[in-house]
Design a protein around this motif. Sequence first.
Motif, PDB file in Angstrom:
ATOM      1  N   GLU A 182       0.860  -1.268  -0.009  1.00  0.00           N
ATOM      2  CA  GLU A 182       0.087  -0.056  -0.041  1.00  0.00           C
ATOM      3  C   GLU A 182       0.915   1.244   0.067  1.00  0.00           C
ATOM      4  N   ASN A 183       2.059   1.231   0.787  1.00  0.00           N
ATOM      5  CA  ASN A 183       2.774   2.279   0.788  1.00  0.00           C
ATOM      6  C   ASN A 183       3.414   2.505  -0.496  1.00  0.00           C
ATOM      7  N   LEU A 184       3.916   1.492  -1.038  1.00  0.00           N
ATOM      8  CA  LEU A 184       4.686   1.619  -2.493  1.00  0.00           C
ATOM      9  C   LEU A 184       3.938   2.214  -3.424  1.00  0.00           C
ATOM     10  N   ARG A 185       2.495   1.349  -3.363  1.00  0.00           N
ATOM     11  CA  ARG A 185       1.335   2.113  -4.379  1.00  0.00           C
ATOM     12  C   ARG A 185       1.118   3.691  -4.222  1.00  0.00           C
ATOM     13  N   GLN A 186       1.166   4.165  -3.014  1.00  0.00           N
ATOM     14  CA  GLN A 186       0.961   5.718  -2.880  1.00  0.00           C
ATOM     15  C   GLN A 186       2.421   6.414  -3.071  1.00  0.00           C
ATOM     16  N   LEU A 187       3.439   5.838  -2.768  1.00  0.00           N
ATOM     17  CA  LEU A 187       4.535   6.383  -3.498  1.00  0.00           C
ATOM     18  C   LEU A 187       4.907   6.498  -5.137  1.00  0.00           C
ATOM     19  N   LEU A 188       4.388   5.490  -5.523  1.00  0.00           N
ATOM     20  CA  LEU A 188       4.604   5.488  -6.969  1.00  0.00           C
ATOM     21  C   LEU A 188       3.556   6.431  -7.797  1.00  0.00           C
ATOM     22  N   LEU A 189       2.540   6.696  -6.832  1.00  0.00           N
ATOM     23  CA  LEU A 189       1.246   7.747  -7.455  1.00  0.00           C
ATOM     24  C   LEU A 189       1.631   9.147  -6.972  1.00  0.00           C
ATOM     25  N   GLN A 190       2.680   9.318  -6.454  1.00  0.00           N
ATOM     26  CA  GLN A 190       2.791  10.947  -6.031  1.00  0.00           C
ATOM     27  C   GLN A 190       2.796  11.642  -7.371  1.00  0.00           C
ATOM     28  N   ALA A 191       2.253  12.771  -7.254  1.00  0.00           N
ATOM     29  CA  ALA A 191       1.972  13.917  -8.329  1.00  0.00           C
ATOM     30  C   ALA A 191       3.727  14.246  -8.786  1.00  0.00           C
ATOM     31  N   PRO A 192       3.709  13.981 -10.306  1.00  0.00           N
ATOM     32  CA  PRO A 192       4.885  14.635 -10.712  1.00  0.00           C
ATOM     33  C   PRO A 192       5.102  16.013 -11.017  1.00  0.00           C
ATOM     34  N   LEU A 193       6.246  16.615 -10.841  1.00  0.00           N
ATOM     35  CA  LEU A 193       6.575  18.069 -10.811  1.00  0.00           C
ATOM     36  C   LEU A 193       6.925  18.403 -12.284  1.00  0.00           C
ATOM     37  N   LYS A 194       5.963  18.389 -13.188  1.00  0.00           N
ATOM     38  CA  LYS A 194       6.421  18.337 -14.593  1.00  0.00           C
ATOM     39  C   LYS A 194       6.747  20.106 -15.014  1.00  0.00           C
ATOM     40  N   ASN A 195       7.383  20.092 -16.166  1.00  0.00           N
ATOM     41  CA  ASN A 195       7.758  21.145 -16.654  1.00  0.00           C
ATOM     42  C   ASN A 195       8.742  22.066 -15.676  1.00  0.00           C
ATOM     43  N   ARG A 196       9.425  21.541 -15.031  1.00  0.00           N
ATOM     44  CA  ARG A 196      10.346  22.450 -14.086  1.00  0.00           C
ATOM     45  C   ARG A 196      11.841  21.957 -14.151  1.00  0.00           C
ATOM     46  N   VAL A 197      12.871  22.902 -14.208  1.00  0.00           N
ATOM     47  CA  VAL A 197      14.081  22.703 -14.305  1.00  0.00           C
ATOM     48  C   VAL A 197      14.687  22.321 -12.785  1.00  0.00           C
ATOM     49  N   VAL A 198      15.303  21.336 -12.652  1.00  0.00           N
ATOM     50  CA  VAL A 198      15.680  20.974 -11.295  1.00  0.00           C
ATOM     51  C   VAL A 198      17.324  20.866 -11.035  1.00  0.00           C
ATOM     52  N   LEU A 199      17.777  21.323 -10.134  1.00  0.00           N
ATOM     53  CA  LEU A 199      19.111  21.012  -9.580  1.00  0.00           C
ATOM     54  C   LEU A 199      19.092  20.030  -8.508  1.00  0.00           C
ATOM     55  N   ALA A 200      19.622  18.871  -8.710  1.00  0.00           N
ATOM     56  CA  ALA A 200      19.657  17.750  -7.868  1.00  0.00           C
ATOM     57  C   ALA A 200      20.874  17.782  -7.074  1.00  0.00           C
ATOM     58  N   LEU A 201      20.917  17.563  -5.657  1.00  0.00           N
ATOM     59  CA  LEU A 201      22.029  17.654  -4.967  1.00  0.00           C
ATOM     60  C   LEU A 201      22.099  16.192  -4.293  1.00  0.00           C
ATOM     61  N   ASP A 202      23.031  15.377  -4.423  1.00  0.00           N
ATOM     62  CA  ASP A 202      23.449  14.225  -3.612  1.00  0.00           C
ATOM     63  C   ASP A 202      24.294  14.575  -2.334  1.00  0.00           C
ATOM     64  N   PRO A 203      23.831  14.714  -1.255  1.00  0.00           N
ATOM     65  CA  PRO A 203      24.816  15.178  -0.242  1.00  0.00           C
ATOM     66  C   PRO A 203      26.073  14.507   0.282  1.00  0.00           C
ATOM     67  N   ALA A 204      26.939  14.913   0.680  1.00  0.00           N
ATOM     68  CA  ALA A 204      28.142  13.915   1.264  1.00  0.00           C
ATOM     69  C   ALA A 204      28.965  14.847   2.035  1.00  0.00           C
ATOM     70  N   PHE A 205      29.773  14.253   3.042  1.00  0.00           N
ATOM     71  CA  PHE A 205      30.935  15.115   3.638  1.00  0.00           C
ATOM     72  C   PHE A 205      32.236  15.131   3.033  1.00  0.00           C
ATOM     73  N   ARG A 206      32.997  14.118   3.275  1.00  0.00           N
ATOM     74  CA  ARG A 206      34.351  14.108   2.764  1.00  0.00           C
ATOM     75  C   ARG A 206      34.408  14.321   1.228  1.00  0.00           C
ATOM     76  N   THR A 207      33.473  13.444   0.501  1.00  0.00           N
ATOM     77  CA  THR A 207      33.762  13.041  -0.888  1.00  0.00           C
ATOM     78  C   THR A 207      32.827  14.520  -1.537  1.00  0.00           C
ATOM     79  N   GLY A 208      32.383  15.192  -1.117  1.00  0.00           N
ATOM     80  CA  GLY A 208      31.554  16.491  -1.676  1.00  0.00           C
ATOM     81  C   GLY A 208      30.180  16.177  -2.236  1.00  0.00           C
ATOM     82  N   CYS A 209      29.501  17.087  -2.532  1.00  0.00           N
ATOM     83  CA  CYS A 209      28.025  17.193  -2.746  1.00  0.00           C
ATOM     84  C   CYS A 209      28.194  16.924  -4.473  1.00  0.00           C
TER      85      CYS A 209
END
Length: 718
Positions: free
Chosen positions: A303-330
């Motif tokens: 049930e949780n997976l179903r709701q997660l997969l059905l989350q509304a998309p944020l379409k038509n947006r330019v996104v800057l995505a960050l994968d954080p880390a300490f030593r190895t940088g973001c």
Amino acid sequence: MEVKQMVSVIAGELQIAPGQVERTIALLDEGSTVPFIARYRKEATGMLDENQIRSIQERVQYLRQLEERKKEVIRLIAEQEKLTDELEEQIRSATRLQQVEDLYRPFRQKRRTRATIAKEKGLDPLAQFMLTARKGNLLEEAAKYIDPEKGVASVEEAVQGASDIVAEQVADDPGVRSWVRDYTMKRAVLSTVKKEDEPSGKNVYEMYYEYSEQVGQMAPHRILAVNRAEREGILRVKLELDPAPILQHLERKWIRRDSIAAEQLRAVLEDSYKRLIAPAVEREVRGLLTEKAEEQAIHIFSENLRQLLLQAPLKNRVVLALDPAFRTGCKSAVIDETGKLLEVAVVYPTPPQNKIAEAKRILSSLIEKYGVQIIAIGNGTASRETEQFVVDMIKEIKRDLSYIIVNEAGASVYSASKLAGEEFPDLDVAERSAVSIGRRLQDPLAELVKIDPKSIGVGQYQHDVSQSKLSDSLQFVVESVVNYVGVDVNTASPSLLQYVSGISKQVAKNIVARREELGKYTSRSQLKEVPRLGAKTYEQCIGFLRIIDGENPLDSTPIHPESYQSVAELLKELGIRPEEIGSEQSRVKFKEVNIKEMAQKLNVGEPTLQDIVASLLRPGRDPREELNKPLLKKDVLDISDLAKGMELQGTVRNVVDFGAFVDIGLKNDGLVHISQLSRRFVKHPLDVVSVGEIVTVWVKDIDERKGRVGLTMLAPEE
């Protein structure tokens, strides 16, 4: 079991008409998928939904396997020349596998036991004398069996051997085993005591260090917690039960009033229960408890997976995505509106480097260069430190910019996968992870299907349940959601296409390969030319595939091509040209359609016509867009900012048996206990909240030392 009998059993269990079951089984047997039957064969099934159809599918599989096992057991007993008409009838009429196994138990080939050794010594007649004799003397009878060459040196040894045979006969009796199992399930208490200290020192299982609860009352998550702690050697677990009522039941069944061996038989029954029956039944009961708990855990995860997969998309947006880390940088990645990667970079805004000014300069440049509208931050290591940096940077940038914390569960699994390597061969693992974080914000479904559902982290104790059952259930959920939403065949990846009804991994790859070779598909009929996509596959999949801006406007709808002629007749009746579909004028006419009368006129089923009209009212509709959009943020929140009674908005991240975890912007999600979800009685949290839902909460408890926050959804009373 004959089909007619199977249909009757399933119809009774699911409380639906036998005709619905029979027609559904026929469709499944001819190769139709559950999503296809649920969507396009409503007249045949009588409007059964996916869950009902899947239940029929599972029960048919179980009953057919049960029938095969019955045949095997009958054959094995017959080979021993011990099959009676009564026993055969009992086996054939069994409705559960456990019943069949109980009936087979006395005939199962066993390792050498005390009873089999006694039988080898010729003591079986003495055992039957002990059970049935009304006259005579047991010891005098036993003396006849003294034979040192066979290993029977005394009367006592003869009686003991016979007792062992009777004890095993009692333990193997199907009625005894069933009765004791049921009684134990109703009356036993599961108790636990601490065996070893927890290596982590966190005392996760502290509440179970000295714990007891009636077996029938144990919540599924507690059963799985106890099982895990037992496996880890932290707890000692046992079932406690007063044996007196069980022994009385055995005596009533096995000791005749005029038995000459009543005293000896009482001792035999006690030995049979304690040595043979109780340990086996305890294993069976623990197994049944675990099975029940696993079903619940898998249900919650699904049930949780179903709701997660059905989350509304944020379409038509330019996104800057960050994968954080300490030593190895973001690691950062800029993704355009279509999910295409534009540029990657590495910055070091967190300890130990703390190159904050440089990080701001690099990221601000990317934001300006590509017109970034949203910053997506993964919620892993260094997430909150990166969030604070982003908030400070946003305040300095003169443009409308928001950020959001994205659950990155599974991103690392994807980024190290063969699939990610094929998609981004020139990126390192962390850079691929950043791309995945950005894309799952833009279109959660398209990105999350690339990840093993078990790695997405929206369940409880998912590693403690049957992995095959979990995989089957989650696979069904993904297929269900993908087909419910529909797939744009000109943008979909093979990972997404393979979940479409009827499409295999190879066919999914072939669809994309043809698209890359010859260009975009302009009509659904072109898919017939895809290698290995035959007529049956085409029938099953085509209604779920969309051609946006193609030659036929119907190709962008969920309407199946088999209904195109009916649509043409409907449009003619309403005076609507195909190119007018989607206009306000056409919507008015569609809303005025009398489904019952029009269905008769067009000679089409009412459910099918209802779906056709709904599709024509909103062609190209994405059902996810009607759901809550992600909660975007402008500022950071620290646990020290909280106060009891403070009102906040948050996103439900996970739902479990005992409550819901809500992201309110802190490092750890806050917990809304089941008792705090509603003022009315709540049977399960899933009845009130779902993953991805935006909820209003109030701070109830704060534990700064442990970083825990208790929340409530009960508004303060004025």
